[in-house]
Design a protein around this motif. Structure first.
Motif, mmCIF file in Angstrom:
data_model
loop_
_atom_site.group_PDB
_atom_site.id
_atom_site.type_symbol
_atom_site.label_atom_id
_atom_site.label_comp_id
_atom_site.label_asym_id
_atom_site.label_seq_id
_atom_site.Cartn_x
_atom_site.Cartn_y
_atom_site.Cartn_z
ATOM 1 N N THR A 12 53.371 22.236 70.803
ATOM 2 C CA THR A 12 51.920 22.337 70.616
ATOM 3 C C THR A 12 51.570 22.753 69.198
ATOM 4 O O THR A 12 50.707 22.147 68.553
ATOM 5 C CB THR A 12 51.320 23.344 71.624
ATOM 6 N N LEU A 15 52.335 19.899 66.757
ATOM 7 C CA LEU A 15 51.322 18.833 66.833
ATOM 8 C C LEU A 15 50.007 19.266 66.186
ATOM 9 O O LEU A 15 49.388 18.489 65.450
ATOM 10 C CB LEU A 15 51.086 18.422 68.282
ATOM 11 N N LEU A 16 49.583 20.494 66.442
ATOM 12 C CA LEU A 16 48.349 20.991 65.825
ATOM 13 C C LEU A 16 48.490 21.062 64.302
ATOM 14 O O LEU A 16 47.555 20.715 63.570
ATOM 15 C CB LEU A 16 47.980 22.360 66.399
ATOM 16 N N ASP A 17 49.655 21.498 63.833
ATOM 17 C CA ASP A 17 49.913 21.526 62.392
ATOM 18 C C ASP A 17 49.822 20.123 61.792
ATOM 19 O O ASP A 17 49.201 19.918 60.751
ATOM 20 C CB ASP A 17 51.302 22.107 62.099
ATOM 21 N N LEU A 18 50.448 19.175 62.463
ATOM 22 C CA LEU A 18 50.436 17.798 61.979
ATOM 23 C C LEU A 18 49.015 17.233 61.955
ATOM 24 O O LEU A 18 48.590 16.631 60.954
ATOM 25 C CB LEU A 18 51.342 16.930 62.858
ATOM 26 N N LEU A 19 48.276 17.449 63.025
ATOM 27 C CA LEU A 19 46.897 16.951 63.077
ATOM 28 C C LEU A 19 46.023 17.607 62.009
ATOM 29 O O LEU A 19 45.196 16.938 61.379
ATOM 30 C CB LEU A 19 46.304 17.184 64.464
ATOM 31 N N LEU A 20 46.218 18.905 61.789
ATOM 32 C CA LEU A 20 45.452 19.605 60.760
ATOM 33 C C LEU A 20 45.796 19.084 59.367
ATOM 34 O O LEU A 20 44.906 18.881 58.536
ATOM 35 C CB LEU A 20 45.701 21.113 60.846
ATOM 36 N N ILE A 22 46.906 16.072 58.611
ATOM 37 C CA ILE A 22 46.339 14.722 58.494
ATOM 38 C C ILE A 22 44.839 14.810 58.239
ATOM 39 O O ILE A 22 44.306 14.124 57.350
ATOM 40 C CB ILE A 22 46.646 13.886 59.759
ATOM 41 N N ALA A 23 44.135 15.661 58.991
ATOM 42 C CA ALA A 23 42.687 15.801 58.813
ATOM 43 C C ALA A 23 42.358 16.344 57.427
ATOM 44 O O ALA A 23 41.440 15.849 56.752
ATOM 45 C CB ALA A 23 42.113 16.720 59.886
ATOM 46 N N ARG A 26 42.904 13.637 54.796
ATOM 47 C CA ARG A 26 41.803 12.666 54.756
ATOM 48 C C ARG A 26 40.567 13.249 54.086
ATOM 49 O O ARG A 26 39.814 12.542 53.434
ATOM 50 C CB ARG A 26 41.437 12.212 56.171
#
Length: 132
Positions: A12, A15-20, A22-23, A26
């Protein structure tokens, strides 16, 4: 059961680190995001080295006095955990790692951890597991 919880926690957080990342990439650009992660890592490594040496000296001094350095050893565990967190790429783990390295925030983390460990030791679940 505990291993399963740890695996879920690691997945978890990763995944949160990766999503953060990426966001953030961008939003401000990927190069700036990479530079932020590298900068936090460098700053964290400097703090980890300083705190690690300071904690080692405190442990040594307590041993020379003939005392058991329990508080100092717990500091050492959190400094080590903070250093490991900073090695992992990601902003969430970097923030947690730096909080483990800063003495004032580490004090609160230690207090919470001790309270939680006391709760586990006094809970019926832990006592049942020990009897097996």
């Amino acid at each position: 059961m505990m291993l399963g919880r740890l695996i879920v926690l690691f997945i978890t957080v990763s995944l949160l680190d990766l999503l953060l990342l990426i966001a953030l990439g961008r939003y401000i650009g990927y190069l700036k995001t990479v530079l932020i992660v590298i900068g936090i890592g460098i700053i964290g490594a400097i703090i980890a080295e300083r705190e690690g040496l300071y904690t080692f000296r405190r442990v040594r001094d307590e041993f020379y006095k003939g005392n058991l350095p329990t508080d100092e050893l717990m500091d050492g565990v959190f400094v080590l955990a903070g250093g490991v967190m900073l090695i992992t790429p990601g902003l969430i783990t970097d923030v947690i790692g730096i909080l483990c390295l800063i003495p004032k925030s580490r004090k609160y983390i230690k207090r919470f951890t001790l309270t939680y460990l006391k709760y586990l030791l006094n809970s019926r679940i832990f006592k049942i597991k020990l009897r097996r």
